[in-house]
Scaffold this motif. Structure first.
Motif, PDB file in Angstrom:
ATOM      1  N   ARG A 328       0.836  -1.211   0.000  1.00  0.00           N
ATOM      2  CA  ARG A 328       0.000   0.000   0.000  1.00  0.00           C
ATOM      3  C   ARG A 328       0.867   1.256   0.000  1.00  0.00           C
ATOM      4  O   ARG A 328       0.553   2.240  -0.680  1.00  0.00           O
ATOM      5  CB  ARG A 328      -0.951  -0.013   1.196  1.00  0.00           C
ATOM      6  N   GLY A 329       1.967   1.225   0.759  1.00  0.00           N
ATOM      7  CA  GLY A 329       2.866   2.378   0.787  1.00  0.00           C
ATOM      8  C   GLY A 329       3.520   2.613  -0.561  1.00  0.00           C
ATOM      9  O   GLY A 329       3.634   3.754  -1.025  1.00  0.00           O
ATOM     10  N   GLU A 332       1.035   4.028  -3.043  1.00  0.00           N
ATOM     11  CA  GLU A 332       0.884   5.475  -2.839  1.00  0.00           C
ATOM     12  C   GLU A 332       2.057   6.227  -3.487  1.00  0.00           C
ATOM     13  O   GLU A 332       1.876   7.270  -4.123  1.00  0.00           O
ATOM     14  CB  GLU A 332       0.809   5.786  -1.351  1.00  0.00           C
ATOM     15  N   ARG A 335       1.647   6.483  -7.175  1.00  0.00           N
ATOM     16  CA  ARG A 335       0.704   7.546  -7.562  1.00  0.00           C
ATOM     17  C   ARG A 335       1.326   8.931  -7.374  1.00  0.00           C
ATOM     18  O   ARG A 335       1.037   9.853  -8.149  1.00  0.00           O
ATOM     19  CB  ARG A 335      -0.578   7.415  -6.741  1.00  0.00           C
ATOM     20  N   GLN A 336       2.158   9.084  -6.357  1.00  0.00           N
ATOM     21  CA  GLN A 336       2.819  10.368  -6.151  1.00  0.00           C
ATOM     22  C   GLN A 336       3.713  10.734  -7.337  1.00  0.00           C
ATOM     23  O   GLN A 336       3.878  11.909  -7.669  1.00  0.00           O
ATOM     24  CB  GLN A 336       3.649  10.321  -4.863  1.00  0.00           C
ATOM     25  N   SER A 380      -6.727   0.484   0.263  1.00  0.00           N
ATOM     26  CA  SER A 380      -6.209   1.310  -0.826  1.00  0.00           C
ATOM     27  C   SER A 380      -6.827   0.869  -2.137  1.00  0.00           C
ATOM     28  O   SER A 380      -6.970  -0.334  -2.388  1.00  0.00           O
ATOM     29  CB  SER A 380      -4.679   1.187  -0.922  1.00  0.00           C
TER      30      SER A 380
END
Length: 531
Positions: A328-329, A332, A335-336, A380
């Motif tokens: 999940r990290g 993210e 996506r960043q 997520s």
């Protein structure tokens, strides 16, 4: 302990060459007909392998086992730490995952740290871990003629000295000799060696029996005066100076090794997205080393260096989402960087996308972590490219498998391993969905207990044939399966390389170099010495 002759290799820094030196010594002694085994008390790495006895060990110890001609075994690396954040890691003891631990829980609080923080002095879990280390080491010294031991990081990390089980703390406990390797290519090699020695206790200094200097380029005569000074100053021999070996291709434990220079006749472009917690990137060595493939890792740093806009990925035929220790990290993070936008653009232009393990989970609809297995509990949204729902669970699936890959109306034999937390299920009543892998476990462990399973299906291929996901690591190692995957990605008449043969040839190449450049007579005298 048993009667095996033991040698421990420690280094002045991380990446000084400890893993490679141990692998080379293992191959050298194995070629001489000696029963030799590798050992690393404590490893911290995200690259791991599944063992024949149904556990997991660091990738470096897997390579060293191959060098010895041995099946992988959990005793070769009894403590494995797999970082999932900057301060926490999953703790693997003798092959089985215990739990997530914060660094202070594992390492404890020394008296100095307790005085500074005002907390009570805590010994930390590694005090208990030492019993597992000694248990595994004892079995090896009873079962083998020689044991080659690899340290971790540097023995001079004085903030970690109290309760150490990875370097001198282990060497003192089992009373084994130590040699220290340093990387001259980094610069300051004499300062590294002398400084490391100076920060050891008197008994630890006495335990050091010699030095090895690694990755030297140039005329050895220009180094001789420094070697003479070092031996006179420390009263310890330099056992050898190893040259910088260009194009030495051995499994990397942590570092992402760029692809070697290739001709302009490459026929397929492959990108692997680099997450902060990328795991098992050795999956891609058969692609990275293939002379017909233009292979590149894409990270936040390379994107910044190329001054590319967020989400702009280099042109490619195949984009791979690799494994991750914090799915999940890392999703993210993806996506960043706006890589999700770049992936969708890539698909619109007809490119292919492959997700492996954590990357496979990212391709789905949702990733749910209700128990906080990888951090804070939560859900997520996935990339929505496969009808897949994943729930992360504390139980870990570990299994070696063999089977068949079906793509493009063709079949190919495949083998590899699964190593993941969580269970994925497909969305019901999805038309055109294909599970391209039919696999049979060779061993299987769930919650630390062996299980008996029959054949099962793995992976998903999207209806349009552009997106493929699987839990299987090592799928490119099988030549026929690799050829079929490359054909799916757009490389007609693909010619895969034999990664096992390359690994074996490179181990022999390095062993030949050790035999030439190390003082083997002195090394034999050191082996098994007691202080």
């Amino acid at each position: 302990m048993g009667a095996a002759r033991v040698l421990m290799v420690q280094g002045t820094t991380s990446d000084a060459g400890k893993s490679t030196l141990v692998a080379g010594l293992c191959r050298l002694f194995a070629r001489q007909g000696r029963r030799v085994a590798p050992f690393k008390p404590q490893n911290m790495a995200l690259n791991s392998a599944v063992t024949a006895d149904g556990g997991e060990i660091g990738r470096a110890q897997a390579l060293q086992a191959v060098a010895c001609g041995l099946p992988l075994h959990t005793d070769f690396n009894p403590i494995l730490l797999k970082p999932s954040s900057d301060t926490g890691a999953q703790v693997i003891v003798q092959g089985q995952a215990l739990d997530q631990m914060e660094a202070k829980t594992f390492f404890g609080l020394s008296k100095y740290q307790a005085d500074v923080s005002g907390d009570e002095c805590q010994p930390g879990y590694r005090v208990k871990a030492m019993s597992a280390v000694l248990d595994s080491f004892s079995r090896l010294t009873h079962g083998y003629e020689m044991v080659m031991v690899e340290g971790a990081g540097s023995p001079a990390e004085i903030n970690l000295r109290e309760g150490d089980i990875a370097n001198m703390g282990f060497a003192e406990a089992v009373d084994c000799p130590v040699i220290i390797i340093a990387d001259i290519d980094k610069g300051g090699v004499f300062a590294h060696l002398v400084g490391t020695l100076a920060l050891l206790s008197d008994s630890e200094q006495a335990r050091v029996k010699g030095f090895v200097i690694n990755r030297f380029r140039g005329d050895i005569a220009l180094l001789q005066s420094g070697l003479d000074w070092l031996e006179e100053y420390t009263n310890k021999p330099v056992l050898g100076v190893l040259p910088y070996l260009h194009d030495l291709h051995l499994d990397a434990e942590d570092a992402l090794t760029p692809a070697p220079d290739k001709s302009t006749q490459t026929r397929l472009k492959v990108l692997v997205l680099v997450f902060p917690r990328i795991s098992n990137h050795t999956d891609f060595d058969p692609l990275r080393l293939n002379p017909h493939i233009e292979f590149n890792y894409v990270s936040m740093q390379t994107q910044a260096e190329s001054q590319s806009e967020l989400g702009v990925l280099p042109p490619a035929d195949l984009i791979i989402l690799p494994g991750s220790k914090n799915v999940r990290g890392d999703l993210e993070f993806l996506r960043q960087q706006a890589w999700d936008i770049g992936i969708k653009k890539h698909l619109r232009y007809g490119g292919k996308v492959l997700g492996i393990c954590g990357g496979y989970q990212m391709l789905g609809q949702l990733i749910d972590d209700p128990s906080g297995v990888e951090g804070r509990p939560g859900v997520s949204a996935g990339l929505g490219l496969l009808p897949l729902f994943t729930e992360l669970q504390s139980k870990k699936v570990l299994r070696q498998v063999t089977g068949e890959l079906s793509l493009l109306g063709e079949q190919a034999e495949v083998k590899g391993y699964e190593i993941h937390c969580g269970e994925s299920r497909q969305q019901t009543q999805v038309k055109g969905l294909i599970q391209p892998l039919s696999l049979t476990p060779q061993n299987s462990v769930l919650d630390g207990a062996s299980t008996t399973e029959g054949a099962f299906h793995d992976g998903m291929l999207a209806e349009d044939g552009q997106v493929l996901g699987t839990y299987l690591h090592g799928l490119f190692d099988s030549a026929d399966a690799c050829a079929l995957l490359l054909k799916w990605a757009g490389m007609a008449d693909a010619k895969p390389i034999d990664i096992d043969a390359i690994r074996d040839q490179q181990l022999n190449r390095f062993a030949d170099q050790l035999e030439k450049d190390l003082d083997m007579d002195k090394l034999e005298q050191i082996l098994g010495a007691r202080t």
